[in-house]
Design an enzyme around this catalytic site. Structure first.
Site, PDB file in Angstrom:
ATOM      1  N   ASP A 126     -33.493 -38.409 -55.583  1.00  0.00           N
ATOM      2  CA  ASP A 126     -33.378 -36.956 -55.633  1.00  0.00           C
ATOM      3  C   ASP A 126     -31.927 -36.595 -55.359  1.00  0.00           C
ATOM      4  O   ASP A 126     -31.369 -36.969 -54.325  1.00  0.00           O
ATOM      5  CB  ASP A 126     -34.305 -36.351 -54.557  1.00  0.00           C
ATOM      6  CG  ASP A 126     -34.663 -34.916 -54.890  1.00  0.00           C
ATOM      7  OD1 ASP A 126     -34.091 -34.366 -55.851  1.00  0.00           O
ATOM      8  OD2 ASP A 126     -35.506 -34.349 -54.166  1.00  0.00           O
ATOM      9  N   ASP A 184     -32.724 -33.331 -61.823  1.00  0.00           N
ATOM     10  CA  ASP A 184     -32.058 -33.975 -60.682  1.00  0.00           C
ATOM     11  C   ASP A 184     -32.976 -34.921 -59.924  1.00  0.00           C
ATOM     12  O   ASP A 184     -32.772 -35.183 -58.749  1.00  0.00           O
ATOM     13  CB  ASP A 184     -31.499 -32.910 -59.736  1.00  0.00           C
ATOM     14  CG  ASP A 184     -32.586 -32.021 -59.158  1.00  0.00           C
ATOM     15  OD1 ASP A 184     -33.740 -32.102 -59.630  1.00  0.00           O
ATOM     16  OD2 ASP A 184     -32.284 -31.249 -58.241  1.00  0.00           O
ATOM     17  N   GLU A 185     -33.990 -35.448 -60.593  1.00  0.00           N
ATOM     18  CA  GLU A 185     -34.979 -36.224 -59.880  1.00  0.00           C
ATOM     19  C   GLU A 185     -35.568 -37.291 -60.802  1.00  0.00           C
ATOM     20  O   GLU A 185     -35.845 -37.004 -61.967  1.00  0.00           O
ATOM     21  CB  GLU A 185     -36.102 -35.255 -59.496  1.00  0.00           C
ATOM     22  CG  GLU A 185     -36.837 -35.554 -58.245  1.00  0.00           C
ATOM     23  CD  GLU A 185     -37.983 -34.541 -58.105  1.00  0.00           C
ATOM     24  OE1 GLU A 185     -39.019 -34.959 -57.585  1.00  0.00           O
ATOM     25  OE2 GLU A 185     -37.855 -33.382 -58.540  1.00  0.00           O
TER      26      GLU A 185
END
Lengths: 372, 393
Positions: free
Chosen positions: B13, B107-108
């Site tokens: 993350d 973003d993960e």
């Protein structure tokens, strides 16, 4: 050409030969069967230029002659004929009339002028060999043959004359696909008469046809000529064009000795691998074999399918060694062996593992692991 | 392929991603509270740097509220295309760590690290490598959570934020879960959490003591999910293999081509692209597929299997070109593609060669690698294979 022949004989010949003819080819004539009627037999010839076949079947020849007809259509017609006796007749050099009882076909065909000439009879001094022995050797070695046409020099079984223990002469068959290797040697006194020189590579399709030729025969005759292998049974003959190129130096990849070895029941190992295999997929193909004191653990883990693990008790005192394998490579090798137990010899997960037949020192399988 | 018994999943993350990209592009912002989002009165916060979070600012908070809490922060509009650019670099960095990456948002991502022990060492080392690699390639920090399944991995990363690394071993799952509030479990919030709390169930540890039958009567099917979650189970592997099943490259031609010679030049370039990407991902494939779309839009695919997997442009080109030879292209081709599948490589199990890699292949690999390096440094036109060069003008 005009002849009478029993349907069963004709079907035997056409059934045997039509698969050899090349259907998709830039040379249309070889998608035809060549029919030659002479001296009491009908010869049926098929070729794809690599493997050529000639079968001779008893027939009553009214007029000798030759003709060619499409292999596929001829097979489709003959297998459907209801009656026992078939009359074949060439009319006007352009059609083959087929009569059986009240059935009549007139098939398009062409004269054999462009049909390639095959040197079936190039060698008269063929060596008589035990058909069962050759069949057994092929069965034990063919599974490792490469199917990758880009590596043409391993797309066949390598036939090699060797000297065995106590100066006995022998024939060896070796095959490999670059990941595994199978080798079998059998005593053969007159191996030198085969004309093998240093060894020859018989292509995979040729091997397939050789197996068919051997079927139900006791003896066959073999002989190598320049670029070809001739194999002859009572009424059939094959001319197999050899694979050109050098077979790789297989001796270099056979481990001379390994640090560890374990004996495992052949069928037990086969069953275990079969049970673990469904977890593997083309993408996650590797199966792990861990050998540790007292046991062999076979397992597979696949994020798409799950996991499987099974343990076999064995007598083993050495260090724990884990190797990854393509399960099919292990299964193929086990299937080629006939005795109750196999012996696995290995060093580590990065070097070749040999699989030996407990009762046959002249068989050897080598499997290269997968890096896990 | 794993020989360790357990599956190892990492959840990566990015920390305050949009805000971090802004700081990356404007280093003078470093250390100040940065808030990215819709700047109008009705806008909401998309991302807040950890400095801003110190003032109580959270993402999804109305912007006016953020301005009340942290009036001196730097407020910036969302630059999505720039974030996507950085995100892509992050995902490429992750792709180099494991062939199985499932990107779940900008973003993960989840990575399957099972079977990468030989390559990356134990999970903690792999986690450190991921963090270092992501930072090196994107300039942004991330948090990594590692566990035996997705849920544990994600919980671990959420607890380790920011710039953290937490590894939960399979044996440590119970201990890890027990004190967690039920609200932290995925899918538990709002009504479910209320219902549980009303029954005195506050932690995952409490939840574990509840019989499945009861959970089922309260929540129906979701009760089963809760039961498995509390027991540390949950989705094991990656949902979908983000890791490629194949690597391919295609080009729509500026004009239809019916000359095989011309088509082969296009194929050569596609093969080179595919090889470059395979090499980058540490993968090799055993099947080469040729894709042809003809002028009338009919699509043909033809596949050839190789005995040995390859990542060489020369091999891929040869196979694709061999397939092309058998096709009739006289009616014109508008699109050409080359793909490689049946992949082998990191984590997938690589079949070793009995005879070793032939010298010639080794030479080719060195050559192709050198050419790619030159292209990377001096641009795509800096070096070409002779055949392509001859085709110019």
């Amino acid at each position: 050409m005009n002849l009478e022949i029993e349907k069963s004989e004709l079907l035997r010949g056409v059934g045997r030969s039509h698969n050899i003819s090349e259907r998709r080819t830039s040379m249309p004539i070889i998608s035809n069967l060549l029919l030659e009627a002479e001296r009491g037999v009908l010869n049926i010839v098929a070729t794809d230029l690599e493997v050529s076949f000639r079968g001779s079947y008893p027939a009553k020849i009214n007029t000798a002659g030759t003709f060619t007809v499409g292999a596929r259509i001829f097979f489709d017609v003959i297998k459907r004929l209801p009656a026992d006796d078939v009359v074949l007749e060439v009319v006007e050099g352009a059609r083959l009339n087929v009569r059986a009882g009240s059935v009549f076909y007139s098939l398009m065909g062409v004269p054999p002028d462009d049909f390639p000439s095959i040197p079936f009879d190039k060698r008269a001094d063929l060596v008589e060999v035990d058909a069962e022995l050759i069949g057994e050797m092929i069965e034990k070695s063919k599974f490792a043959v490469s199917t990758d046409e880009a590596r043409y020099n391993i797309t066949g079984v390598f036939f090699e004359p060797v000297t065995m223990k106590e100066e006995a002469k022998g024939l060896r068959m070796v095959s490999t696909d670059g990941h595994r290797l199978a080798l079998v040697t059998r005593a053969m006194e007159d191996v030198e008469a085969l004309g093998l020189d240093k060894g020859s590579i018989v292509p995979r399709k040729g091997i397939r046809e050789l197996i068919r030729l051997i079927d139900e025969e006791e003896k066959i005759k073999l002989g190598f000529v320049d670029k070809g292998l001739i194999a002859r049974s009572k009424d059939e003959v094959l001319f197999i064009r050899l694979v050109e190129g050098d077979f790789p130096n297989y001796r270099a990849v056979i481990p001379e000795s390994s640090e560890n070895s374990v004996k495992i029941g052949r069928l037990v190992l086969m069953e275990v691998v079969e049970r673990v295999k469904p977890i593997t997929t083309e993408r996650y193909r590797a199966m792990g074999i861990s050998v540790s004191p007292g046991k062999v653990t076979v397992r597979a883990s696949n994020p798409e399918r799950g996991e499987a693990k099974e343990t076999i008790e064995v007598e083993y005192e050495g260090p724990e060694v884990t190797m990854g394998f393509n399960p099919d490579y292990i299964l193929d090798n086990l299937a080629a062996v006939k005795s109750d137990a196999v012996i696995l010899e290995f060093n580590d997960g990065e070097s070749p593992c040999t699989i030996k037949d407990e009762e046959d020192e002249n068989f050897l399988g080598v499997v290269m692991p997968m890096r896990l | 392929m794993v020989l360790e018994d357990a599956r190892i999943i990492a959840h990566v993350d990015m920390d305050a991603f949009y805000a971090a990209v802004e700081v990356l592009d404007n280093p003078e912002l470093g250390g100040s509270p940065v808030i990215v989002g819709g700047l109008s009165q009705r806008g909401v916060v998309s991302s807040a740097s950890y400095e801003a979070r110190g003032f109580g600012v959270r993402s999804a908070m109305p912007m006016f509220r953020a301005r009340e809490l942290c009036p001196h922060a730097v407020y910036l509009p969302v630059r999505m295309s720039r974030y996507k650019e950085v995100s892509q670099r992050v995902m490429e960095a992750l792709g180099a760590m494991s062939p199985q990456v499932e990107q779940v948002s900008i973003d993960e991502a989840y990575l399957d690290l099972s079977g990468t022990r030989r390559l990356h060492g134990p999970p903690r080392d792999a986690g450190r490598k991921i963090k270092a690699r992501v930072l090196a390639e994107s300039g942004i920090k991330c948090t990594v959570g590692i566990g035996p399944n997705r849920v544990i991995a994600k919980l671990a990363s959420s607890l380790a934020k920011p710039d953290g690394l937490m590894v939960v071993d399979p044996e440590g799952v119970d201990e890890f879960l027990t004190p967690l509030e039920v609200g932290a479990l995925p899918g538990v919030g709002g009504r479910v959490e209320e219902k549980l709390r009303a029954r005195g169930i506050r932690s995952a540890g409490d939840l574990r003591k509840v019989e499945l039958k009861k959970l089922y009567s309260w929540f129906g099917k979701f009760g089963e999910v809760l039961f498995r979650l509390a027991a540390g189970g949950g989705a094991v592997g990656l949902k979908e293999y983000g890791g490629p099943k194949s690597v391919s490259s295609e080009a729509t031609l500026t004009e239809d081509l019916s000359e095989k010679r011309e088509l082969k030049k296009v194929l050569a370039e596609r093969a080179r692209q595919v090889a470059r990407r395979l090499k980058k991902k540490g993968l090799r494939g055993r099947k080469v597929t040729l894709k042809l779309k003809s002028a009338d839009f009919t699509l043909k695919t033809r596949t050839r299997s190789l005995d040995s997997s390859t990542d060489l442009a020369a091999d891929i080109e040869a196979a694709a070109s061999g397939l092309l030879d058998k096709e009739d292209v006289s009616s014109g081709v508008r699109l050409v593609g080359v793909g490689v599948s049946a992949l082998e490589g990191a984590g997938l199990g690589l079949q070793l060669e009995l005879f070793g890699e032939p010298e010639e292949k080794k030479r080719l690999r060195r050559l192709e690698e050198a050419m790619e390096e030159i292209r990377e440094r001096f641009g795509p036109a800096a070096v070409r294979a002779g055949e392509l060069l001859n085709s110019e003008e």
